[in-house]
Design an enzyme around this catalytic site. Structure first.
Site, mmCIF file in Angstrom:
data_model
loop_
_atom_site.group_PDB
_atom_site.id
_atom_site.type_symbol
_atom_site.label_atom_id
_atom_site.label_comp_id
_atom_site.label_asym_id
_atom_site.label_seq_id
_atom_site.Cartn_x
_atom_site.Cartn_y
_atom_site.Cartn_z
ATOM 1 N N SER A 43 0.808 -1.227 0.000
ATOM 2 C CA SER A 43 0.000 0.000 0.000
ATOM 3 C C SER A 43 0.839 1.273 0.000
ATOM 4 O O SER A 43 0.330 2.338 -0.338
ATOM 5 C CB SER A 43 -0.945 0.015 1.208
ATOM 6 O OG SER A 43 -0.225 -0.150 2.415
ATOM 7 N N ASP A 343 -3.119 7.941 8.361
ATOM 8 C CA ASP A 343 -4.168 7.117 8.967
ATOM 9 C C ASP A 343 -3.659 6.151 10.037
ATOM 10 O O ASP A 343 -4.346 5.202 10.393
ATOM 11 C CB ASP A 343 -4.907 6.323 7.880
ATOM 12 C CG ASP A 343 -3.968 5.404 7.097
ATOM 13 O OD1 ASP A 343 -2.793 5.273 7.490
ATOM 14 O OD2 ASP A 343 -4.412 4.812 6.095
ATOM 15 N N HIS A 346 -0.181 4.663 7.116
ATOM 16 C CA HIS A 346 0.380 5.241 5.899
ATOM 17 C C HIS A 346 0.747 6.708 6.105
ATOM 18 O O HIS A 346 0.099 7.413 6.885
ATOM 19 C CB HIS A 346 -0.629 5.098 4.750
ATOM 20 C CG HIS A 346 -1.105 3.696 4.552
ATOM 21 N ND1 HIS A 346 -2.321 3.255 5.049
ATOM 22 C CD2 HIS A 346 -0.519 2.644 3.939
ATOM 23 C CE1 HIS A 346 -2.467 1.976 4.747
ATOM 24 N NE2 HIS A 346 -1.395 1.582 4.079
#
Length: 381
Positions: A43, A343, A346
């Site tokens: 991610s 978050d 990340h």
């Protein structure tokens, strides 16, 4: 031979040597002109893969730069986006995304949750991503050649990668964090440490597969300080397991060991793959530097702070909202540009931009080359 003729001869010899110097080293002074990027990762560099394949990433993700969700677990751009900007290439389309995609200048095989080894948060481990690339390369080459043979050069061919450019492209990697994170959740830290050699053997096999497919230029990020992620800090409450920056010491120790072994493996690959140019980027050091300098760089000092979602008493993922006893949880912060973490897991666009500005010039690379000169890396550097 008189002195005049001798001087002329020396002048010609010197000019010849200068000419050879320009021929041999002139290319080193310029940029590589990479025509495409092929990215593999999780991610941290996923530009829409997991969102297209499994679960759509919801607002407020994307709010800072794109103005809407863009498949990225971030309020804006990722480091891979800044790499593309530096190389003057379009942002990478996710391989798994069929809407509005163009693969003319590369493709992104990264997907959120991916790990190097099979098993973990995502089915799209590195081996699957490499298999996808091999199929992509084969089918693209076949399609391009068929379209060219029929003199069809209009819209269908415009978005297709050029077969001759696969060997000239830059191959980027940002993966490994989830191998460690998943290990922490399902085993002990000692078991995670013991798994590192096998993880890196799998990584090296993937690089060698790509090399056999013609890949030559590799830009490899090591793993960041996992112990500094707010998620890690909040779920590891032991005060004696904190470093001076408030990060989880033991997890960062394992991250550093992972990176030490990765660097050693990359040195071996340079010798094993004679035409490869491999640049190792020390993401751990630059990310930790940002955390230690947070306040002086305009970010909030508290490393546990993040912008979107909540782990404080109620676990609410970014993009969701819940009302508990009259309190609304899940609204994003007003100014993401002051947060290092978007978050809890990340990084924010502001942090990604800061990190990119520090790595793309080669300051944290071995060999110390900027990304647009990564083709010039020496095997024995």
């Amino acid at each position: 031979m008189n002195s005049l003729k001798l001087r002329r001869l020396w002048a010609l010899l010197i000019l010849g040597l200068v000419g050879r110097t320009v021929t041999l080293f002139g290319a080193a002074a310029g940029t590589c002109g990479f025509p495409a990027i092929y990215n593999f990762g999780d991610s941290n560099s996923d530009t829409g893969g997991i969102s297209a394949a499994l679960n759509a990433i919801q607002p407020p993700n994307g709010e800072t730069f794109f103005g809407h969700p863009s498949g990225r677990a971030c309020d804006g751009r990722l480091i891979i986006d800044f790499i593309a900007e530096k190389l003057k290439l379009p942002y990478l389309s996710a391989y798994l995304d069929s809407i509005g995609t163009s693969f003319r200048h590369g493709a992104n095989f990264a997907t959120g949750g991916s790990s190097i080894r099979p098993g973990g948060y995502s089915p799209f481990h590195l081996g699957i991503q490499v298999s996808q690339f091999i199929q992509f390369k084969s089918r693209t080459t076949d399609l391009f050649n068929r379209l060219r043979s029929h003199n069809r050069t209009a819209i269908p061919i415009k978005h297709i990668a050029r077969p001759q450019e696969f060997s000239k492209a830059l191959y980027t990697f940002d993966i490994g964090q989830n191998d460690l994170a998943y290990g922490y959740q399902h085993s002990s830290e000692e078991q995670v440490r013991a798994s590192i050699p096998d993880i890196l053997d799998t990584f090296c096999e993937a690089v060698q597969q790509l090399y056999k497919e013609g890949a030559r230029y590799f830009w490899v990020h090591n793993t960041g300080p996992i112990g500094c992620l707010p998620y890690s800090i909040l779920y590891n409450k032991s005060p004696e397991n904190r470093d001076s920056s408030g990060c989880v010491k033991s997890q960062n120790t394992v991250s550093r060991e992972f990176n030490r072994q990765l660097k050693s493996q990359l040195l071996k690959l340079r010798k094993k793959l004679p035409f490869a140019r491999i640049v190792h980027v020390d993401m751990y050091s630059v990310k930790y530097l940002l955390i230690t300098k947070a306040k002086s760089q305009g970010f909030v000092k508290n490393p546990v702070k993040f912008c979107c979602g909540s782990y404080y008493g109620y676990h609410i993922d970014c993009g969701k909202r819940e009302v508990v006893n009259g309190t609304v949880y899940g609204n994003p912060c007003e100014d993401p540009s002051r947060q290092i973490s978007w978050d809890g897991i990340h990084y924010s666009e502001a942090a990604n931009s800061w990190i990119a500005n520090h790595i793309l010039d080669g300051s944290f690379s071995d060999p110390p080359l900027p990304v647009d000169k990564a083709c010039q890396a020496l095997r024995d550097a």
